[in-house]
Design an enzyme around this catalytic site. Structure first.
Site, PDB file in Angstrom:
ATOM      1  N   GLU A  35       0.837  -1.198   0.055  1.00 41.63           N
ATOM      2  CA  GLU A  35      -0.093   0.000   0.143  1.00 41.63           C
ATOM      3  C   GLU A  35       0.859   1.203  -0.031  1.00 41.63           C
ATOM      4  O   GLU A  35       0.413   2.144  -0.641  1.00 41.63           O
ATOM      5  CB  GLU A  35      -1.095  -0.053   1.122  1.00 41.63           C
ATOM      6  N   HIS A  58     -12.001  -5.107   9.053  1.00 38.73           N
ATOM      7  CA  HIS A  58     -12.535  -4.581   7.644  1.00 38.73           C
ATOM      8  C   HIS A  58     -13.807  -3.853   7.845  1.00 38.73           C
ATOM      9  O   HIS A  58     -14.575  -3.796   6.910  1.00 38.73           O
ATOM     10  CB  HIS A  58     -12.956  -5.947   6.667  1.00 38.73           C
TER      11      HIS A  58
END
Ligand SMILES: Cc1ncc(C[n+]2csc(CCOP(=O)(O)OP(=O)(O)O)c2C)c(N)n1
Ligand SMILES: [Mg+2]
Lengths: 332, 361
Positions: free
Chosen positions: A68, A137
Site C-alpha cells: 500500500e 474490515h
C-alpha cells in the site's frame, strides 16, 4: 455487468456508476490510469473495475503487489510527473499502511515546496461496516482523513455522485480521497441524465423538512432517509443533509438548515469520540448556538471495534431506530 | 561497540558483485584506468563542487550557533563525494528525490546556494519559499523533489516519478538517495520489489554511512551486505567506495546508463561516513573519536586533491583560488538571505491547497 449507467437507460447500480466514471476518465484523458491491488485481472475486490483491464490494457489498469505504501507513493510521484493516477486501496482499513504517504507526502508536498508541487492524485477506497466482516474490515476512518489540511475528502452516497464525482476529483489539482461505503455498491436505481458539472464544494439537501436537520453522509444517508420517512408518518418533518464532501465542510448549508429547523442530529458511522460528528457538533455550537432549541444529538457507532456477530454488529452501528430516537429526544 | 573501519570499503568492482542480471557494459568498467571524464578540468569541477558543499555546511554550523538558522539541520560533511559524483552523471531532465540530509544533493544538482541559504533562513526567496527549511529543499524546475524527512518516505514517490516517465516514453532516470537506516523500512522493500517488478527507470542510491542516528549498521541490520540484499529483488546492485568521487561517478554513470537503456532499476550502496554528528542536536556519544578520525583520513576532498597533485593537475595557487570563489559565493548567499524578506503572517494559509484559500478554516 457493464451496463451503460450513464444515460438514464434502465436501472444501474452504484458499482456500475462508479465503473462508468472510471471508464469515462480512462477514455477521455490518457494521463489517467488506475492502479491498486486486484484492480485488473480480478476486476477490483468489489467488482468496480471489472472489464476495464480488457478495455484499457495492463499499463493503464495496473495490478500492484500488496504494498500500500509503495503504490500510493508511486501514485503521488506519478502525479508530480504529470500523470493523473487513480489509486484504489481495497478498504480504508488497509489505507493505514499508506497513511505516511497520504499525510506526509500527498497532503504536504505543495506546502513544503512553497507551492511548487501540487499533487493531482485521486485515491478511491471502501469504508464502513454492516456486512459482518469484523473489526479489521469494518471501520469508518474517513473522518481521520478529513482532519488533514491539503486533502479533499469525498463521500458519494448516491448514484449520481458515484457516477459524476470522479471527473471533478481528477480535475482538482490537489489530492482527493473518495470513500465508497461498502453497503452502497449494490444500491440501484435510475440514473438521471447529467444536469451539468457536479460540484464538490456543496452539501446537498436530499429531503427538505422543517422540524429538525439530520446531517449525514455516505452509508448513513439511506438510514437517515428511512428515519425521515418514519418520522413523517408521526408528523415530524426532518430535513436530510448529505455532506458529500467531508473536507472542506459546507458550513453554509448546515447553518442555514439549522436556522430553519432549530434542531440537529448528526449521523456518522464512525466512533463518536474525536470524530467528524464531534466536529460538526462543535461547528453548529459555534455558528448556530442562538438558533438551537435543543442540544445537538449525535448518532454514532458504539465505542467498540466492530464485532463479527450479527446482532452485536447491528447494535454497534447507527440504525434507523437510533436516529428516530435521537430526533424524539431533540423534539419532545 | 565494535568499531567500523574504513578498510571495509572496497573499490567498485569491474562487474557488479552481486547483481543477478549482470550485463556486459561498454567501457568505463576498469576501475584502474582513468574515467572518460577524467580530464583535469572535470576533476577540478568535482573538487570545487565538493568544497562548495563542505564550506556551505561549515557556514551553516556558524549560522546555527549564531541562531540565524534553526530547526533540524543534518550535515553531509564527509559524504560530499556521493552527492557530487552522482550528480555529475545526470541530465537536467532526470529526477532526484532526497532525504533530510540533502544540502549536498541540492547544491550538486545546481540549486543556487542563495536559494538554499534563504530557505535555511525561512525567507520567501528560499527554494521552498521558506515553508520547508533545511530538511525540505525543493526545486521543481530542476526536478528536485525534496527533501523528505520521513526515513524512506521518498522511495515510493521516486517509483512513481519513474513510472510516469516510463509511461510517457521519456528516457529519464529517477535517482533516489536514502540511508542505511532506510534500508530497514518497509517502504524501501516495497519500492524495491515494485521497481524491479515493473522494470522502472529508478536508481537506488543507498548512502551507507554505517549509522542510523546512533544505531550502528550491525545493530540494525541482520545482514549488513546491503547490495547483496538489494540484488535479491532482481536488480543490478553493487557497493562503491563512497569516499572516492571518481569511483562514485564511474559507478553512477554505469548504473544510469543501465537504467536509461531499459535494464530496470539499479542499486548502488555508497559506502561513506559522516564526519559530524547526526544533527545539530546530537552529542555523538555512540561512536569512538578514533573511528571518526580514521575515516577522516579518507576525506573525499583530500583524496581528490592528493590525486590531482600527484597527477600534476593542481598548481600551487589553484586550491586557494577555488577556496576564494567558494567563499565569495557563500558570503553572497548569506548576505542575500539576511536581506531577504520574510513572508507576511497574512499568507499563513497559502499553499495548503492550490486554490487561494481553503473554503473553511
Ligand atoms: C519513519 C521515521 N522514523 C524515524 C525517524 C527519525 N530519524 C531521522 S533520521 C534517522 C536515521 C536515519 O538513518 P539513515 O537512513 O542511515 O540516514 P542518515 O541519517 O545516516 O543519513 C532517524 C531514526 C524519521 N525521521 N522517520
Ligand atoms: Mg545512515
Amino acid at each position: 455487468m457493464g451496463a451503460g449507467g450513464g444515460k438514464g437507460t434502465g436501472a444501474t447500480t452504484y458499482r456500475e456508476a462508479m465503473r462508468e466514471a472510471l471508464r469515462e476518465a480512462l477514455r477521455s484523458d490518457d494521463r489517467v490510469f488506475l492502479m491498486g491491488e486486484d484492480v485488473g485481472r480480478y476486476g477490483g475486490c468489489f467488482g468496480v473495475s471489472l472489464g476495464l483491464l480488457e478495455e484499457f490494457g495492463p499499463e493503464r489498469v495496473r495490478d500492484t503487489p500488496l504494498s500500500e505504501s509503495a503504490f500510493v507513493g508511486a501514485g503521488i510521484g506519478a502525479a508530480l510527473a504529470g500523470m493523473r493516477p487513480i489509486v484504489e486501496i481495497m478498504t480504508v482499513n488497509f489505507s493505514l499502511l499508506a497513511l505516511d504517504q497520504i499525510l506526509n507526502n500527498a497532503a504536504t508536498l505543495l506546502h513544503m515546496s512553497g507551492g511548487q508541487l501540487p499533487v493531482p492524485l485521486v485515491i478511491r477506497t471502501t469504508t464502513g461496516a454492516g456486512r459482518q466482516l469484523a473489526a479489521q474490515h469494518s471501520h469508518s476512518l474517513e473522518g481521520w482523513y478529513a482532519h488533514i489540511p491539503g486533502l479533499r475528502v469525498l463521500a458519494p452516497a448516491t448514484l449520481e455522485d458515484a457516477r459524476h464525482m470522479l471527473a471533478p476529483a481528477l480535475a482538482d489539482p490537489d489530492p482527493v480521497l473518495i470513500f465508497e461505503h461498502g453497503s452502497l455498491y449494490n444500491a440501484s436505481g435510475e440514473l438521471p441524465p447529467p444536469t451539468g458539472p457536479v460540484d464538490l464544494d456543496h452539501a446537498a439537501v436530499r429531503r427538505p423538512g422543517t422540524d429538525i436537520s439530520l446531517i449525514t453522509y455516505g452509508g448513513s444517508l439511506p438510514k437517515a432517509l428511512a428515519a425521515a420517512d418514519e418520522l413523517a408518518s408521526g408528523g415530524i418533518s426532518a430535513e436530510v443533509i448529505d455532506l458529500r464532501t467531508l473536507r472542506p465542510l459546507d458550513q453554509a448549508v448546515i447553518a442555514s438548515s439549522v436556522a430553519r429547523t432549530h434542531r440537529a442530529v448528526v449521523v456518522d458511522e464512525a466512533w463518536r469520540t474525536g470524530s467528524l460528528a464531534a466536529e460538526l457538533s462543535a461547528r453548529i455550537a459555534e455558528e448556530s448556538f442562538y438558533d438551537l432549541d435543543a442540544p445537538v444529538e449525535r448518532v454514532c457507532s458504539a465505542e467498540v471495534p466492530i464485532p463479527y456477530a450479527r446482532r452485536l454488529e447491528e447494535a454497534a452501528l447507527p440504525q434507523t431506530a437510533d436516529v428516530v430516537a435521537a430526533v424524539h429526544r431533540a423534539v419532545d | 561497540m565494535s568499531v567500523a573501519r574504513p578498510t571495509r570499503t572496497r573499490k567498485d568492482p569491474a562487474l557488479p558483485k552481486s547483481g543477478r542480471r549482470t550485463r556486459a557494459t561498454k567501457g568505463d568498467t576498469d576501475a584502474g584506468t582513468p574515467a572518460r571524464h577524467g580530464a583535469a578540468g572535470h576533476r577540478t569541477d568535482l573538487l570545487e563542487s565538493m568544497l562548495r558543499i563542505r564550506r556551505f555546511e561549515e557556514r551553516c554550523v556558524e549560522l546555527y550557533s549564531a541562531a540565524r538558522i534553526r530547526g533540524f539541520v543534518h550535515l553531509c560533511i564527509g559524504e560530499e563525494a556521493v552527492a557530487v559524483g552522482v550528480n555529475a552523471t545526470l541530465t537536467p531532465e532526470d529526477a532526484v528525490v532526497s532525504t533530510y540530509r540533502e544540502h549536498g544533493h541540492a547544491l550538486a544538482r545546481g540549486i543556487p546556494a542563495e536559494a538554499v541559504m534563504a530557505e535555511m533562513y525561512g525567507r520567501t526567496t528560499g527554494c521552498s519559499g521558506g515553508r520547508g527549511g533545511s530538511m525540505h529543499l525543493f526545486d521543481a524546475s530542476r526536478r528536485f523533489y525534496g527533501g523528505n524527512a520521513i526515513v524512506a518516505g521518498g522511495l515510493p514517490l521516486a517509483a512513481g516519478l519513474a513510472l510516469a516517465d516510463r509511461m510517457r516514453g521519456q528516457e529519464h532516470v529517477t535517482c533516489c538517495f536514502f540511508g542505511d537506516g532506510a534500508f530497514a523500512e518497509g517502504e524501501f522493500h516495497e519500492t524495491a520489489n515494485l521497481a524491479a517488478l515493473w522494470n522502472l527507470p529508478l536508481l537506488f542510491l543507498c548512502e551507507n554511512n554505517l549509522y542510523a542516528m546512533g544505531t550502528a549498521l550491525e545493530r540494525h541490520e541482520a545482514q549488513t551486505d546491503l547490495a547483496m540484499r538489494a540484488a535479491s529483488y532482481g536488480m543490478v546492485a553493487w557497493a562503491v567506495d563512497g569516499m572516492d568521487v571518481e569511483a562514485v561517478e564511474r559507478a553512477s554513470r554505469r548504473a544510469v546508463e543501465g537504467v536509461r537503456a531499459g535494464a530496470g532499476p539499479h542499486f548502488l550502496e555508497l559506502r561513506t561516513y559522516r564526519f559530524r554528528a547526526h544533527s545539530m542536536y546530537d552529542p555523538d556519544r555512540y561512536r569512538h573519536k578514533a573511528e571518526v578520525e580514521r575515516w577522516k583520513e579518507r576525506d573525499p576532498i583530500a583524496l581528490l586533491t592528493d590525486r590531482m597533485r600527484e597527477n600534476g593537475e593542481l598548481d600551487d595557487g589553484e586550491p586557494a583560488r577555488i577556496e576564494q570563489r567558494v567563499a565569495d559565493g557563500i558570503d553572497h548567499a548569506v548576505e542575500a538571505a539576511e536581506r531577504a524578506p520574510e513572508e507576511p503572517v497574512g499568507h499563513l494559509l497559502h499553499h495548503v491547497t492550490s486554490s487561494p484559500a481553503e473554503a473553511v478554516s
